[in-house]
Design an enzyme around this catalytic site. Structure first.
Site, short mmCIF file in Angstrom:
data_model
loop_
_atom_site.label_atom_id
_atom_site.label_comp_id
_atom_site.label_asym_id
_atom_site.label_seq_id
_atom_site.Cartn_x
_atom_site.Cartn_y
_atom_site.Cartn_z
N GLY A 102 17.46 -43.16 -96.56
CA GLY A 102 16.23 -42.79 -95.77
C GLY A 102 15.42 -41.63 -96.52
CB SER A 120 19.79 -49.30 -89.12
OG SER A 120 19.80 -47.86 -89.16
CB SER A 172 18.26 -31.07 -86.16
OG SER A 172 16.90 -30.78 -85.68
CB ALA A 173 15.38 -26.30 -86.28
CE1 TYR A 192 18.33 -36.50 -84.39
CE2 TYR A 192 16.94 -34.76 -83.81
CZ TYR A 192 17.72 -35.36 -84.63
OH TYR A 192 17.68 -34.99 -86.07
CE LYS A 201 20.98 -34.79 -86.47
NZ LYS A 201 21.54 -35.67 -87.56
CE1 TYR A 211 18.78 -30.61 -93.73
CE2 TYR A 211 18.13 -33.00 -92.69
CZ TYR A 211 19.14 -32.08 -93.64
OH TYR A 211 19.84 -32.89 -94.61
CG ASN A 266 7.93 -36.22 -86.56
OD1 ASN A 266 8.67 -37.08 -86.70
ND2 ASN A 266 8.26 -35.17 -85.47
NE ARG A 273 7.25 -27.49 -83.02
CZ ARG A 273 6.53 -26.82 -82.11
NH1 ARG A 273 5.97 -25.69 -82.02
NH2 ARG A 273 6.48 -27.44 -80.84
NE ARG A 324 5.27 -33.72 -78.85
CZ ARG A 324 5.71 -33.68 -80.05
NH1 ARG A 324 5.19 -34.77 -80.70
NH2 ARG A 324 6.23 -32.70 -80.54
CG ASP A 354 5.08 -30.12 -77.97
OD1 ASP A 354 6.30 -30.50 -78.48
OD2 ASP A 354 3.95 -30.79 -78.30
P1 NAD Z 1 15.83 -41.62 -91.79
O1 NAD Z 1 15.96 -42.32 -90.68
O2 NAD Z 1 14.86 -41.88 -93.01
O3 NAD Z 1 17.38 -41.81 -92.70
C1 NAD Z 1 18.69 -41.96 -92.08
C2 NAD Z 1 19.29 -42.96 -92.60
O4 NAD Z 1 20.61 -43.33 -91.99
C3 NAD Z 1 18.47 -44.50 -92.75
O5 NAD Z 1 18.18 -44.85 -94.20
C4 NAD Z 1 19.21 -45.34 -91.99
O6 NAD Z 1 19.01 -46.69 -92.29
C5 NAD Z 1 20.63 -44.72 -92.19
N1 NAD Z 1 21.36 -44.98 -91.25
C6 NAD Z 1 21.26 -44.80 -89.58
N2 NAD Z 1 22.46 -44.98 -89.00
C7 NAD Z 1 23.56 -45.58 -90.13
C8 NAD Z 1 24.63 -46.00 -89.84
N3 NAD Z 1 25.17 -46.41 -88.81
N4 NAD Z 1 25.37 -46.35 -90.97
C9 NAD Z 1 24.65 -46.08 -92.50
N5 NAD Z 1 23.48 -45.82 -92.42
C10 NAD Z 1 22.82 -45.44 -91.05
O7 NAD Z 1 15.99 -40.01 -91.51
P2 NAD Z 1 15.50 -38.66 -92.23
O8 NAD Z 1 14.46 -38.06 -91.52
O9 NAD Z 1 15.82 -38.99 -93.49
O10 NAD Z 1 17.06 -37.67 -91.66
C11 NAD Z 1 18.23 -37.80 -92.14
C12 NAD Z 1 18.99 -36.94 -91.47
O11 NAD Z 1 18.33 -35.81 -91.18
C13 NAD Z 1 19.24 -37.67 -89.97
O12 NAD Z 1 20.70 -37.31 -89.49
C14 NAD Z 1 18.05 -36.59 -89.16
O13 NAD Z 1 18.76 -36.60 -87.63
C15 NAD Z 1 18.01 -35.49 -89.69
N6 NAD Z 1 17.08 -34.57 -89.68
C16 NAD Z 1 15.65 -35.08 -89.83
C17 NAD Z 1 14.71 -34.41 -89.37
C18 NAD Z 1 13.45 -34.82 -89.77
O14 NAD Z 1 12.55 -34.49 -89.28
N7 NAD Z 1 13.30 -35.78 -90.51
C19 NAD Z 1 14.81 -33.25 -89.16
C20 NAD Z 1 16.01 -32.75 -88.65
C21 NAD Z 1 17.14 -33.25 -88.98
C1 UD1 Z 2 9.92 -32.93 -83.28
C2 UD1 Z 2 10.97 -33.18 -82.43
C3 UD1 Z 2 12.18 -32.09 -82.95
C4 UD1 Z 2 12.36 -32.46 -84.27
C5 UD1 Z 2 11.20 -32.25 -85.18
C6 UD1 Z 2 11.36 -32.45 -86.49
C7 UD1 Z 2 9.86 -33.87 -80.33
C8 UD1 Z 2 9.86 -33.34 -78.92
N1 UD1 Z 2 10.54 -32.75 -80.96
O1 UD1 Z 2 9.38 -31.42 -83.01
O2 UD1 Z 2 13.27 -32.52 -82.29
O3 UD1 Z 2 13.47 -31.70 -84.87
O4 UD1 Z 2 10.28 -32.87 -84.55
O5 UD1 Z 2 11.31 -33.82 -87.22
O6 UD1 Z 2 9.83 -34.84 -80.73
N2 UD1 Z 2 1.36 -33.01 -82.33
C9 UD1 Z 2 0.07 -32.96 -82.41
N3 UD1 Z 2 -0.54 -34.33 -82.36
C10 UD1 Z 2 0.39 -35.33 -82.57
C11 UD1 Z 2 1.66 -35.12 -82.75
C12 UD1 Z 2 2.14 -33.87 -82.81
O7 UD1 Z 2 -0.72 -32.10 -81.83
O8 UD1 Z 2 -0.18 -36.49 -82.80
C13 UD1 Z 2 1.84 -31.52 -82.44
C14 UD1 Z 2 2.88 -31.37 -81.27
O9 UD1 Z 2 2.50 -31.15 -80.00
C15 UD1 Z 2 3.57 -30.07 -82.07
C16 UD1 Z 2 3.38 -30.01 -83.29
O10 UD1 Z 2 1.99 -30.93 -83.60
O11 UD1 Z 2 2.95 -28.93 -81.37
C17 UD1 Z 2 4.27 -30.56 -84.09
O12 UD1 Z 2 4.88 -31.70 -83.74
P1 UD1 Z 2 6.18 -32.80 -84.33
O13 UD1 Z 2 5.61 -33.12 -85.72
O14 UD1 Z 2 6.35 -33.77 -83.33
O15 UD1 Z 2 7.43 -31.70 -84.39
P2 UD1 Z 2 8.01 -30.89 -83.43
O16 UD1 Z 2 7.20 -30.56 -82.06
O17 UD1 Z 2 8.64 -29.65 -84.08
#
Ligand code: NAD
Ligand code: UD1
Length: 334
Positions: free
Chosen positions: A10, A34, A124-125, A148, A152, A176, A198, A229, A290, A293
């Site tokens: 991922g 997936s 996650s935060a 979600y 966590k 994170y 995002n 953020r 949104r 938020d």
């Molecule tokens: P991602 O979806 O890109 O990576 C997750 C990976 O897990 C993918 O490759 C997916 O194919 C795999 N996967 C999902 N279900 C599976 C299963 N049952 N068995 C095996 N593989 C499986 O997401 P990411 O952004 O790389 O996030 C990684 C982790 O960090 C996640 O647990 C996510 O919840 C957490 N996280 C992500 C963010 C973010 O903003 N990206 C923020 C906070 C926490």
């Molecule tokens: C989202 C997730 C949060 C996750 C975090 C990091 C939601 C409600 N929360 O939050 O659980 O931990 O991402 O992956 O989805 N924005 C715009 N225009 C856009 C998209 C976003 O103005 O098209 C704004 C949003 O309103 C927000 C900021 O940008 O104020 C950041 O948004 P986003 O990237 O989705 O992150 P989080 O809000 O922190």
């Protein structure tokens, strides 16, 4: 050290693969693809020049995981695998609870059966109660506002109970903040399976397609009225996992760490950052807030600095430049 990365194909996992390989670790990836692509793994090998085994496995499949642990002697596991789309989790709560909890439980049970007790978990935060004022340290009240986030929260609880039950466990709960950007090579980056919600990927896509992005609200109590953020470069985040591996080798118990920069940027700061990185004038329109938020959300990053010896070093400019570079080199993703 031989490390299993679940979900290693991922977004965050693939960048962590690169950092681990470059730091000399031996790695094995288990991913069901997936929400990712085998191509990402080929590119990690291309970038690092180091081949490594990749197994297409559902982490909820205890038999497949058992066979994997029988095949390799792992010293530690980084558990990235799981479902992560907040909106989707509201629509499909059972799927989110099933997959995320099942994967976390099946993995820990398998680890215990095979005598592997060092675990770094992608939390996650979002596990913090949103009424906490920023900066947010690891000791403030927890909570969640969507399925979600609750997965966590629950997995952290399970892993804390597990560590309390048996002193052999050492578990780092990595909270994170907002991971963005891509490897500076532009070879790997973020390619979400479903349309991104995002800010960074949406703003990059909008700039690339020369269309405006909606800014969700400009009447928040922040300096410019848009939400603040804690954006963190995915390579900084990946390097945090190397420090976490060292930490779980030297400690027992369960410990939570914020991975953030400790600096908040507004939506307009990010759009200006993209403008500077791309040379394309920011094009946005103000839209309604949104739902859900909050105005300002950023980390107190001191604990990771003190206990892990880690801090984020990349700037907002680096994040925007590298996200753009990946987009330009891979307009359709992988
Ligand atoms: P991602 O979806 O890109 O990576 C997750 C990976 O897990 C993918 O490759 C997916 O194919 C795999 N996967 C999902 N279900 C599976 C299963 N049952 N068995 C095996 N593989 C499986 O997401 P990411 O952004 O790389 O996030 C990684 C982790 O960090 C996640 O647990 C996510 O919840 C957490 N996280 C992500 C963010 C973010 O903003 N990206 C923020 C906070 C926490
Ligand atoms: C989202 C997730 C949060 C996750 C975090 C990091 C939601 C409600 N929360 O939050 O659980 O931990 O991402 O992956 O989805 N924005 C715009 N225009 C856009 C998209 C976003 O103005 O098209 C704004 C949003 O309103 C927000 C900021 O940008 O104020 C950041 O948004 P986003 O990237 O989705 O992150 P989080 O809000 O922190």
């Amino acid at each position: 050290m031989n490390v299993l990365l679940t979900g290693g194909a991922g977004y965050i996992g693939s960048h962590t693969c690169v950092e681990l390989l470059e730091a000399g670790y031996t790695i094995v990836v288990a991913d069901d693809f997936s929400n990712s692509f085998p191509e990402a793994m080929a590119r990690v090998q291309q970038l690092t020049g180091r081949p490594f085994p990749v197994h297409q496995i559902d982490v909820c499949d205890a038999g497949a995981l058992d066979a994997l642990f029988a095949q390799y002697a792992f010293d530690a596991v980084i558990h990235f695998a799981g479902l992560k789309a907040v909106g989707e989790s509201v629509q499909q709560p059972l799927r989110y609870y099933r997959v995320n909890l099942d994967a976390a439980l099946t993995l820990a049970e398998t680890m215990a059966r095979h005598g592997v007790y060092r675990l770094v978990f992608s939390s996650s935060a979002t596990v913090y109660d949103q009424s906490n004022p920023s900066p947010i340290d690891e000791n403030v009240a927890l909570g969640a506002s969507n399925p979600y986030g609750w997965t966590k929260y629950m997995i952290e609880r399970i892993y804390r109970d597990l560590a309390a039950s048996d002193g052999r466990w050492s578990i780092a709960l990595m909270r994170y903040f907002n991971p963005v950007g891509a490897h500076p090579s532009g070879v790997i980056g973020e390619h979400p399976g479903i349309a991104p919600n995002n800010l960074m990927p949406r703003a990059i896509n909008a700039a690339y397609e020369h269309r405006p992005i909606g800014v969700f609200g400009d009447d928040y109590p922040t300096a410019d009225g848009t939400c603040v953020r804690d954006y963190i470069h995915v390579c900084d985040l990946a390097q945090g996992h190397i420090r976490a591996l060292a930490y779980v080798q030297a400690h027992s118990g369960a410990e939570a760490f914020n991975l953030g920069t400790g600096v908040g940027y507004s939506v307009l700061d990010v759009l200006k950052g993209i403008e500077q990185a791309t040379g394309i004038p920011a094009n946005y329109r103000i839209e309604p807030r949104r739902a859900g938020d909050i105005a300002s959300y950023y980390a107190d990053a001191q604990k990771a600095r003190d206990a892990l010896g880690w801090r984020a070093t990349r700037t907002l400019h680096d994040m925007c430049r590298d996200a753009w570079n990946f987009k330009v080199k891979n307009p359709e993703g992988y």
